[in-house]
Design a protein around this motif. Structure first.
Motif, short mmCIF file in Angstrom:
data_model
loop_
_atom_site.label_atom_id
_atom_site.label_comp_id
_atom_site.label_asym_id
_atom_site.label_seq_id
_atom_site.Cartn_x
_atom_site.Cartn_y
_atom_site.Cartn_z
N PRO A 83 1.02 -1.08 -0.19
CA PRO A 83 0.05 -0.02 -0.04
C PRO A 83 0.99 1.34 -0.01
CG PRO A 83 -0.04 -0.78 2.17
CD PRO A 83 0.94 -1.92 1.44
N GLN A 84 0.30 2.47 -0.49
CA GLN A 84 0.97 3.66 -0.60
C GLN A 84 -0.04 4.81 -0.55
OE1 GLN A 84 2.68 4.27 -4.31
NE2 GLN A 84 4.60 5.17 -3.40
N ILE A 85 0.12 5.78 0.21
CA ILE A 85 -0.77 7.20 0.55
C ILE A 85 -0.14 8.18 0.14
CG2 ILE A 85 -0.27 7.31 2.82
CD1 ILE A 85 -3.31 7.76 2.97
N PHE A 86 -0.47 9.13 -0.81
CA PHE A 86 -0.17 10.24 -0.92
C PHE A 86 -1.23 11.33 -0.63
CE2 PHE A 86 0.71 7.28 -4.23
CZ PHE A 86 2.08 7.56 -4.56
N LEU A 87 -0.46 12.63 0.03
CA LEU A 87 -1.29 13.89 0.27
C LEU A 87 -0.86 14.72 -0.68
CD1 LEU A 87 -2.87 15.76 2.31
CD2 LEU A 87 -0.86 16.04 3.45
N ILE A 88 -2.05 15.36 -1.45
CA ILE A 88 -1.66 16.35 -2.65
C ILE A 88 -2.55 17.33 -2.49
CG2 ILE A 88 -2.18 16.41 -5.10
CD1 ILE A 88 -2.18 13.00 -5.08
N LYS A 89 -1.99 18.51 -2.74
CA LYS A 89 -2.42 20.07 -2.71
C LYS A 89 -1.96 20.61 -3.68
CE LYS A 89 -3.52 23.39 0.66
NZ LYS A 89 -3.46 24.07 1.86
N ASP A 90 -2.54 21.47 -4.40
CA ASP A 90 -2.38 22.20 -5.50
C ASP A 90 -1.39 21.61 -6.52
OD1 ASP A 90 -3.77 24.52 -4.51
OD2 ASP A 90 -1.99 25.09 -2.96
N LYS A 91 -1.83 20.32 -6.79
CA LYS A 91 -1.24 19.46 -7.85
C LYS A 91 0.08 19.12 -7.57
CE LYS A 91 -3.68 21.11 -11.77
NZ LYS A 91 -3.60 21.59 -13.17
N GLU A 92 0.43 19.17 -6.28
CA GLU A 92 1.89 18.43 -5.48
C GLU A 92 1.62 17.63 -4.60
OE1 GLU A 92 4.71 21.49 -4.61
OE2 GLU A 92 3.73 23.16 -5.90
N VAL A 93 2.47 16.57 -4.64
CA VAL A 93 2.75 15.66 -3.38
C VAL A 93 3.19 16.26 -2.06
CG1 VAL A 93 3.38 13.32 -2.71
CG2 VAL A 93 2.41 13.74 -5.05
N LEU A 94 2.56 16.61 -1.25
CA LEU A 94 3.19 17.23 0.06
C LEU A 94 3.98 16.13 0.77
CD1 LEU A 94 0.34 19.77 1.19
CD2 LEU A 94 2.38 19.91 -0.34
N TRP A 95 3.24 14.81 0.78
CA TRP A 95 3.75 13.79 1.58
C TRP A 95 3.17 12.55 1.16
CZ3 TRP A 95 0.17 10.63 4.59
CH2 TRP A 95 0.83 9.93 5.71
N HIS A 96 4.10 11.34 1.20
CA HIS A 96 3.85 10.17 0.69
C HIS A 96 4.38 9.08 1.77
CE1 HIS A 96 7.46 9.22 -1.35
NE2 HIS A 96 7.48 10.39 -1.50
N THR A 97 3.90 8.06 1.98
CA THR A 97 4.33 6.85 2.60
C THR A 97 3.71 5.75 2.28
OG1 THR A 97 5.44 6.26 4.90
CG2 THR A 97 3.19 6.81 4.73
N SER A 98 4.32 4.51 2.75
CA SER A 98 3.71 3.16 2.46
C SER A 98 3.91 2.34 3.55
CB SER A 98 4.46 2.61 1.32
OG SER A 98 6.03 2.46 1.72
N HIS A 99 3.15 1.07 3.38
CA HIS A 99 3.26 -0.09 4.19
C HIS A 99 2.75 0.20 5.61
CE1 HIS A 99 5.55 -1.49 0.79
NE2 HIS A 99 5.17 -2.71 1.08
N SER A 100 3.38 -0.14 6.66
CA SER A 100 3.17 -0.06 8.09
C SER A 100 3.09 1.42 8.53
CB SER A 100 3.83 -0.87 9.02
OG SER A 100 5.08 -0.61 8.99
N LYS A 101 3.72 2.31 7.70
CA LYS A 101 3.72 3.65 8.27
C LYS A 101 2.65 4.50 7.90
CE LYS A 101 8.83 3.88 7.72
NZ LYS A 101 9.81 4.44 6.68
#
Length: 114
Positions: A83-101
């Motif tokens: 798994p992977q997650i992204f926080l996107i604002k104003d068409k930019e990835v501000l943060w991303h992480t994966s797995h148990s994080k």
């Protein structure tokens, strides 16, 4: 509570990038066959259910919609993981992480910093 929407096409992904100019967006890449991904998805859902933030929540199922998953990797220049997650604002990835994080607490913390 934030409604979770499943992305099924690259056109829908493009709409997500546009929406990120109005509200922050959380985008979760989920493998429906992986137990680690299932646990991270529970954390994501828990966060969305308790959130009152003005944001949009999305999911991409990486096996079922591989083209959308690959497009996320291409547009962000971030290596695919699930798994992977992204926080996107104003068409930019501000943060991303994966797995148990991926935890409700980590998502909450990063949104407060956004």
């Amino acid at each position: 509570m934030v409604e979770l929407k499943e992305l099924q096409s690259n056109e829908e992904l493009e709409q997500v990038w546009e929406k990120s100019q109005q509200n922050p967006v959380l985008l979760f890449k989920h493998s429906t066959t992986c137990p680690i991904s299932a646990g991270a998805f529970e954390q994501y859902q828990s966060f969305l259910e308790s959130s009152e933030d003005n944001l949009d929540g999305y999911i991409v199922k990486v096996i079922e919609t591989r083209d959308v998953s690959n497009q996320v990797a291409a547009e962000t220049n971030i290596k695919h993981q699930s798994p992977q997650i992204f926080l996107i604002k104003d068409k930019e990835v501000l943060w991303h992480t994966s797995h148990s994080k991926i935890t409700a607490d980590s998502i909450n913390r990063e949104l407060k910093n956004a």
